[in-house]
Design a protein around this motif. Structure first.
Motif, PDB file in Angstrom:
ATOM      1  N   ASN A   1       6.175  65.411  71.725  1.00 62.61           N
ATOM      2  CA  ASN A   1       5.968  63.853  70.849  1.00 62.61           C
ATOM      3  C   ASN A   1       4.803  63.310  71.044  1.00 62.61           C
ATOM      4  N   SER A   2       4.360  63.401  71.073  1.00 62.19           N
ATOM      5  CA  SER A   2       2.615  63.034  70.852  1.00 62.19           C
ATOM      6  C   SER A   2       2.676  63.278  69.607  1.00 62.19           C
ATOM      7  N   GLN A   3       2.730  64.148  68.904  1.00 64.70           N
ATOM      8  CA  GLN A   3       2.478  64.244  68.107  1.00 64.70           C
ATOM      9  C   GLN A   3       3.488  64.118  66.329  1.00 64.70           C
ATOM     10  N   LEU A   4       5.042  63.036  67.259  1.00 66.29           N
ATOM     11  CA  LEU A   4       5.936  63.474  66.035  1.00 66.29           C
ATOM     12  C   LEU A   4       5.784  62.162  65.123  1.00 66.29           C
ATOM     13  N   GLY A   5       4.867  61.181  65.698  1.00 60.56           N
ATOM     14  CA  GLY A   5       4.063  59.824  64.080  1.00 60.56           C
ATOM     15  C   GLY A   5       3.646  60.601  63.049  1.00 60.56           C
TER      16      GLY A   5
END
Length: 526
Positions: free
Chosen positions: A158-162
């Motif tokens: 999730n932290s890599q979605l940006g």
């Protein structure tokens, strides 16, 4: 005329005739009594898989290829979907492939009780059966690879979605939405490329994608030699086998013929979860075969089981009716409600419920509504199984426009000759779908409505051709038919000879009695 002729035959020959007729009749009756046993033994000899037998050779190299028919759900309003419209689909197909299966027998036990093998599958496009459809037709379909990467990233990265959001249309080039224009050839087997060479940041994003593919073991995505990736829906099926099987040969017990002992070296699956320490019922093979052969001596009130690797589970098919195919009597077995309609806690099949999917219509315990099955654990990607055109699925899953549910067209069934267990005709039918929805931090998905998006549905099966029907008749049914005729002929002719001779013996007076009658007739009257 017969009676006159018999009167000329000496008595001792008539007695011999009666005895012979009686013997023939008794032999016929005896044959009639033991015929079922003899027939069963003859069938057993013809169906068990002992090395170098004709049945073994037919099992090893199928005498005719299977047909693999694919129907695509072409999306006609892809641009409007991203503005909040419901998808509109149009079925296109079938695209027909001949499926050839080549078995590699790895081991036969010394007592010939079991066989270990793999079955390589090769698919070849059939232009004639597919006409007017061609492999290079233009189609617009869901980009399964992109949708899978986004939804799995939301779960485990999730932290890599940006970062993925900023580079999504660079790692998936020539696209501007969740839908892709491609061809059946690329989409099914050759592959749609993504994560091509780019800058360092793009390489970093593709490294995230690679980690997702490895962690979830997504079947339909592979890395190629130049470092890029390819997605092909049926890539994992072509030019490869679907696992190592160990089956009973039926050598000492024909009722076990072709039953799976182990798959990939294990007596059951370990895929489906269970809240207890016991083996999950969802992981059991349940006396299944691989669907090529079935045990002989089937009963109309029974059922058969088939292990289907595409959905990672055994499927039970129940007797529905007696049919006739090419003048051969068969039993039709079909899937029941326990296939897709009765899944959950109250049906003791909660082990099929997976809680990975979020923001979709489902029960509080994670189970999906009726008519669908989450195959995330089986395929790696969040693929959802249903019957074609969402037939019998819950209304919440039938929101896409253009679907045309039809139970007769959607049903999986097999017609089996009950004495031998030979499949006469059969088709496995399944539809593969994915949920399309808004994904956190991914801008272009913000207006998407949550829908269960149909991708393709397939029909895999065959029906015996004239050559195989003739082979069955010559090897099995015709000899049995002739044997039956000979038995009834023996009974009929034997009894006829016996009773005719017996009647003649009883009805014809002895020579002494005839002479006495003559004496009485000439005695003078006083």
């Amino acid at each position: 005329m017969t009676m006159v002729f018999l009167k000329k035959i000496p008595k001792k020959y008539r007695i011999v005739g009666a005895c012979c007729g009686f013997s023939i009749a008794i032999a016929g009756i005896g044959g009639w009594i033991i015929m079922p046993y003899l027939v069963d033994k003859l069938i057993d000899l013809n169906v068990i898989l002992y090395k170098n037998s004709e049945q073994f050779q037919r099992w090893h190299t199928l005498p005719q290829p299977m047909e693999f028919r694919v129907f695509i759900f072409n999306v006609t309003n892809a641009n409007e979907v991203h503005k909040g419209a419901l998808p509109i689909v149009q079925e296109i197909g079938p695209y027909v492939y001949k499926q050839y299966r080549i078995k590699n027998v790895e081991k036969i036990s010394k007592d010939q009780m079991d066989i270990t093998y793999t079955s390589k599958q090769i698919y070849k496009f059939d232009r004639q059966l597919s006409y007017p459809r061609r492999e290079n037709d233009k189609i617009v379909v869901l980009n399964v690879a992109m949708n899978a990467v986004l939804q799995i990233s939301e779960d485990i990265a999730n932290s890599q979605l940006g970062l993925i959001n900023n580079y999504i249309f660079r790692i998936f080039p020539n696209q501007s939405s969740l839908y892709i224009q491609t061809t059946p050839k690329q989409y099914f087997f050759d592959g749609v490329s993504f994560c091509l060479k780019g800058d360092e940041i793009q390489a970093l994003v593709c490294k995230i994608v690679e980690d997702i593919v490895k962690r979830r073991q997504i079947k339909a995505i592979r890395k190629v030699n130049d470092g890029s990736f390819k997605f092909a829906f049926f890539y994992y099926k072509n030019n490869t086998h679907d696992g190592q099987y160990k089956i009973f040969s039926g050598f000492n017990d024909s009722s076990l013929t072709s039953r799976i002992l182990t798959w990939e070296g294990k007596p059951h699956l370990t895929l489906w979860t269970n809240e207890t320490k016991s083996i999950s019922s969802c992981n059991m093979f349940k006396k299944a075969t691989d669907g090529v052969l079935f045990p002989p001596h089937l009963k109309p009130e029974g059922s058969v089981n088939v292990y289907v690797t595409d959905i990672c589970r055994a499927v039970q098919l129940y007797y529905r009716k007696t049919i006739t195919y090419q003048k051969i009597i068969g039993y039709r077995f079909e899937t029941g409600d326990d296939f897709l309609n009765k899944i959950g806690s109250k049906y003791s099949t909660k082990c099929f419920c997976i809680t990975r999917l979020e923001e979709i219509p489902k029960y509080d315990d994670g189970c999906l509504y009726k008519g669908v099955l989450d195959l995330s654990l089986c395929h790696g990607a969040p693929i959802i199984l249903s019957m074609p055109h969402m037939t019998e699925a819950a209304p919440e899953y039938q929101t896409v426009k253009g679907l045309k549910p039809d139970l007769e067209r959607a049903m999986t069934y097999v017609d089996i000759e009950p004495n031998t267990g030979y499949p006469l005709r059969g088709y496995k039918r399944a539809q593969f779908n994915m949920f399309v929805r808004k994904v956190d931090k991914v801008d272009f998905t913000k207006n998407l409505k949550t829908v269960l998006m149909p991708i393709v549905w397939v029909e895999e099966g065959t029906q015996l051709n004239d050559k195989m029907i003739k082979l069955l008749n010559d090897k099995m049914f015709t000899p049995l038919f002739i044997a039956n005729i000979l038995i009834y002929a023996a009974i009929g002719s034997g009894l006829t000879i016996f009773f005719v001779c017996l009647i003649q013996l009883w009805s014809r007076p002895s020579r002494r009695m005839r002479n006495a009658d003559k004496i009485v007739a000439v005695r003078p009257v006083h």
